[in-house]
Scaffold this motif. Structure first.
Motif, PDB file in Angstrom:
ATOM      1  N   ILE A 108     129.330  29.947 121.860  1.00 16.66           N
ATOM      2  CA  ILE A 108     129.439  28.896 122.870  1.00 16.66           C
ATOM      3  C   ILE A 108     129.818  27.600 122.163  1.00 16.66           C
ATOM      4  O   ILE A 108     129.407  27.365 121.026  1.00 16.66           O
ATOM      5  CB  ILE A 108     128.119  28.765 123.662  1.00 16.66           C
ATOM      6  CG1 ILE A 108     128.236  27.767 124.806  1.00 16.66           C
ATOM      7  CG2 ILE A 108     126.969  28.403 122.748  1.00 16.66           C
ATOM      8  CD1 ILE A 108     127.026  27.755 125.738  1.00 16.66           C
ATOM      9  N   SER A 109     130.603  26.768 122.828  1.00 18.82           N
ATOM     10  CA  SER A 109     131.058  25.528 122.202  1.00 18.82           C
ATOM     11  C   SER A 109     129.975  24.452 122.264  1.00 18.82           C
ATOM     12  O   SER A 109     129.067  24.496 123.099  1.00 18.82           O
ATOM     13  CB  SER A 109     132.326  25.017 122.885  1.00 18.82           C
ATOM     14  OG  SER A 109     132.019  24.501 124.163  1.00 18.82           O
ATOM     15  N   VAL A 110     130.108  23.484 121.370  1.00 15.78           N
ATOM     16  CA  VAL A 110     129.175  22.361 121.344  1.00 15.78           C
ATOM     17  C   VAL A 110     129.233  21.609 122.667  1.00 15.78           C
ATOM     18  O   VAL A 110     128.200  21.190 123.196  1.00 15.78           O
ATOM     19  CB  VAL A 110     129.498  21.422 120.156  1.00 15.78           C
ATOM     20  CG1 VAL A 110     128.637  20.170 120.191  1.00 15.78           C
ATOM     21  CG2 VAL A 110     129.321  22.149 118.828  1.00 15.78           C
ATOM     22  N   ALA A 111     130.417  21.474 123.250  1.00 13.74           N
ATOM     23  CA  ALA A 111     130.561  20.791 124.543  1.00 13.74           C
ATOM     24  C   ALA A 111     129.780  21.519 125.636  1.00 13.74           C
ATOM     25  O   ALA A 111     129.110  20.884 126.464  1.00 13.74           O
ATOM     26  CB  ALA A 111     132.032  20.692 124.928  1.00 13.74           C
ATOM     27  N   GLU A 112     129.846  22.845 125.638  1.00 12.65           N
ATOM     28  CA  GLU A 112     129.114  23.619 126.649  1.00 12.65           C
ATOM     29  C   GLU A 112     127.603  23.480 126.467  1.00 12.65           C
ATOM     30  O   GLU A 112     126.866  23.382 127.445  1.00 12.65           O
ATOM     31  CB  GLU A 112     129.518  25.084 126.590  1.00 12.65           C
ATOM     32  CG  GLU A 112     130.935  25.339 127.048  1.00 12.65           C
ATOM     33  CD  GLU A 112     131.357  26.770 126.809  1.00 12.65           C
ATOM     34  OE1 GLU A 112     131.677  27.448 127.806  1.00 12.65           O
ATOM     35  OE2 GLU A 112     131.358  27.205 125.639  1.00 12.65           O
ATOM     36  N   ILE A 113     127.156  23.474 125.225  1.00 12.32           N
ATOM     37  CA  ILE A 113     125.721  23.298 124.965  1.00 12.32           C
ATOM     38  C   ILE A 113     125.266  21.967 125.543  1.00 12.32           C
ATOM     39  O   ILE A 113     124.253  21.899 126.243  1.00 12.32           O
ATOM     40  CB  ILE A 113     125.418  23.370 123.446  1.00 12.32           C
ATOM     41  CG1 ILE A 113     125.686  24.764 122.911  1.00 12.32           C
ATOM     42  CG2 ILE A 113     123.972  22.950 123.162  1.00 12.32           C
ATOM     43  CD1 ILE A 113     125.688  24.856 121.391  1.00 12.32           C
ATOM     44  N   GLY A 114     126.009  20.919 125.260  1.00 16.71           N
ATOM     45  CA  GLY A 114     125.667  19.605 125.789  1.00 16.71           C
ATOM     46  C   GLY A 114     125.653  19.582 127.309  1.00 16.71           C
ATOM     47  O   GLY A 114     124.772  18.986 127.931  1.00 16.71           O
ATOM     48  N   ALA A 115     126.625  20.253 127.924  1.00 15.24           N
ATOM     49  CA  ALA A 115     126.693  20.282 129.387  1.00 15.24           C
ATOM     50  C   ALA A 115     125.513  21.036 129.986  1.00 15.24           C
ATOM     51  O   ALA A 115     124.884  20.565 130.941  1.00 15.24           O
ATOM     52  CB  ALA A 115     128.006  20.919 129.830  1.00 15.24           C
ATOM     53  N   TYR A 116     125.199  22.201 129.431  1.00 18.68           N
ATOM     54  CA  TYR A 116     124.082  22.985 129.961  1.00 18.68           C
ATOM     55  C   TYR A 116     122.747  22.258 129.798  1.00 18.68           C
ATOM     56  O   TYR A 116     121.888  22.314 130.679  1.00 18.68           O
ATOM     57  CB  TYR A 116     123.995  24.350 129.285  1.00 18.68           C
ATOM     58  CG  TYR A 116     125.017  25.344 129.782  1.00 18.68           C
ATOM     59  CD1 TYR A 116     125.115  25.674 131.132  1.00 18.68           C
ATOM     60  CD2 TYR A 116     125.889  25.966 128.895  1.00 18.68           C
ATOM     61  CE1 TYR A 116     126.051  26.582 131.578  1.00 18.68           C
ATOM     62  CE2 TYR A 116     126.835  26.880 129.334  1.00 18.68           C
ATOM     63  CZ  TYR A 116     126.905  27.180 130.682  1.00 18.68           C
ATOM     64  OH  TYR A 116     127.835  28.082 131.127  1.00 18.68           O
ATOM     65  N   LEU A 117     122.563  21.590 128.672  1.00 14.11           N
ATOM     66  CA  LEU A 117     121.292  20.909 128.409  1.00 14.11           C
ATOM     67  C   LEU A 117     121.283  19.474 128.907  1.00 14.11           C
ATOM     68  O   LEU A 117     120.260  18.798 128.811  1.00 14.11           O
ATOM     69  CB  LEU A 117     120.973  20.939 126.906  1.00 14.11           C
ATOM     70  CG  LEU A 117     120.818  22.322 126.299  1.00 14.11           C
ATOM     71  CD1 LEU A 117     120.509  22.215 124.813  1.00 14.11           C
ATOM     72  CD2 LEU A 117     119.746  23.118 127.016  1.00 14.11           C
ATOM     73  N   GLN A 118     122.416  19.010 129.395  1.00 12.11           N
ATOM     74  CA  GLN A 118     122.575  17.633 129.865  1.00 12.11           C
ATOM     75  C   GLN A 118     122.182  16.634 128.779  1.00 12.11           C
ATOM     76  O   GLN A 118     121.422  15.696 129.003  1.00 12.11           O
ATOM     77  CB  GLN A 118     121.779  17.407 131.152  1.00 12.11           C
ATOM     78  CG  GLN A 118     122.244  18.277 132.280  1.00 12.11           C
ATOM     79  CD  GLN A 118     121.478  18.060 133.567  1.00 12.11           C
ATOM     80  OE1 GLN A 118     120.457  17.401 133.592  1.00 12.11           O
ATOM     81  NE2 GLN A 118     121.997  18.615 134.640  1.00 12.11           N
ATOM     82  N   LEU A 119     122.731  16.880 127.578  1.00 13.04           N
ATOM     83  CA  LEU A 119     122.494  16.013 126.431  1.00 13.04           C
ATOM     84  C   LEU A 119     123.829  15.545 125.875  1.00 13.04           C
ATOM     85  O   LEU A 119     124.794  16.303 125.877  1.00 13.04           O
ATOM     86  CB  LEU A 119     121.729  16.764 125.335  1.00 13.04           C
ATOM     87  CG  LEU A 119     120.303  17.174 125.640  1.00 13.04           C
ATOM     88  CD1 LEU A 119     119.762  18.073 124.542  1.00 13.04           C
ATOM     89  CD2 LEU A 119     119.416  15.948 125.814  1.00 13.04           C
ATOM     90  N   PRO A 120     123.892  14.311 125.384  1.00 10.95           N
ATOM     91  CA  PRO A 120     125.145  13.833 124.794  1.00 10.95           C
ATOM     92  C   PRO A 120     125.457  14.527 123.478  1.00 10.95           C
ATOM     93  O   PRO A 120     124.573  15.079 122.818  1.00 10.95           O
ATOM     94  CB  PRO A 120     124.894  12.336 124.585  1.00 10.95           C
ATOM     95  CG  PRO A 120     123.429  12.150 124.618  1.00 10.95           C
ATOM     96  CD  PRO A 120     122.856  13.285 125.412  1.00 10.95           C
ATOM     97  N   PHE A 121     126.735  14.457 123.092  1.00 15.40           N
ATOM     98  CA  PHE A 121     127.197  15.096 121.869  1.00 15.40           C
ATOM     99  C   PHE A 121     126.387  14.650 120.660  1.00 15.40           C
ATOM    100  O   PHE A 121     126.047  15.461 119.797  1.00 15.40           O
ATOM    101  CB  PHE A 121     128.687  14.791 121.651  1.00 15.40           C
ATOM    102  CG  PHE A 121     129.214  15.267 120.337  1.00 15.40           C
ATOM    103  CD1 PHE A 121     129.476  16.608 120.135  1.00 15.40           C
ATOM    104  CD2 PHE A 121     129.436  14.382 119.291  1.00 15.40           C
ATOM    105  CE1 PHE A 121     129.954  17.066 118.918  1.00 15.40           C
ATOM    106  CE2 PHE A 121     129.914  14.824 118.077  1.00 15.40           C
ATOM    107  CZ  PHE A 121     130.181  16.168 117.891  1.00 15.40           C
ATOM    108  N   SER A 122     126.070  13.377 120.576  1.00 18.39           N
ATOM    109  CA  SER A 122     125.342  12.865 119.405  1.00 18.39           C
ATOM    110  C   SER A 122     123.979  13.538 119.253  1.00 18.39           C
ATOM    111  O   SER A 122     123.569  13.865 118.136  1.00 18.39           O
ATOM    112  CB  SER A 122     125.171  11.349 119.502  1.00 18.39           C
ATOM    113  OG  SER A 122     124.478  10.997 120.688  1.00 18.39           O
TER     114      SER A 122
END
Length: 117
Positions: free
Chosen positions: A63-77
């Motif tokens: 899974i991509s880092v972008a998808e992880i952020g989207a699923y967890l509702q967390l920013p990239f940083s």
């Protein structure tokens, strides 16, 4: 406290600061970008922070880092700090989706060879 106030605090900067311990995304040893694929090497351990456990569950398949952020509702940083910790503990591996840049000399030789045809 109303539901709106509670929702703001859940997504507020204080929560993000606590999750990362005040660290920035520069802590990761391996370069991460939004399209870097992440794969879990292990499942969540007992007592692990909930955000890291959620990442390991999401990464059962690449899974991509972008998808992880989207699923967890967390920013990239924030995601990059958490992934940096998981990489340090060797609980995840990453794979870049961007191919390495080819040697320009080789490309010029191929072009020259094609011109000779």
């Amino acid at each position: 406290m109303s539901d709106e106030d509670h929702a703001w605090h859940e997504a507020g900067p204080e929560r993000l600061y606590v999750i990362t311990g005040g660290r920035t995304g520069e802590a990761a040893k391996e370069p991460l970008d939004l399209v870097t694929l992440v794969i879990a090497r292990a499942g969540p351990a007992h007592g692990m922070p909930p955000e890291q456990a959620a990442i390991l569950r999401l990464c059962a398949a690449p899974i991509s880092v972008a998808e992880i952020g989207a699923y967890l509702q967390l920013p990239f940083s924030v995601v990059s700090v958490l992934l940096g910790d998981l990489l340090d503990e060797e609980l995840v591996v990453t794979r870049s989706t961007v191919p390495p840049v080819a040697d320009m000399g080789l490309i010029e030789e191929v072009i020259h060879g094609l011109e000779q045809l």
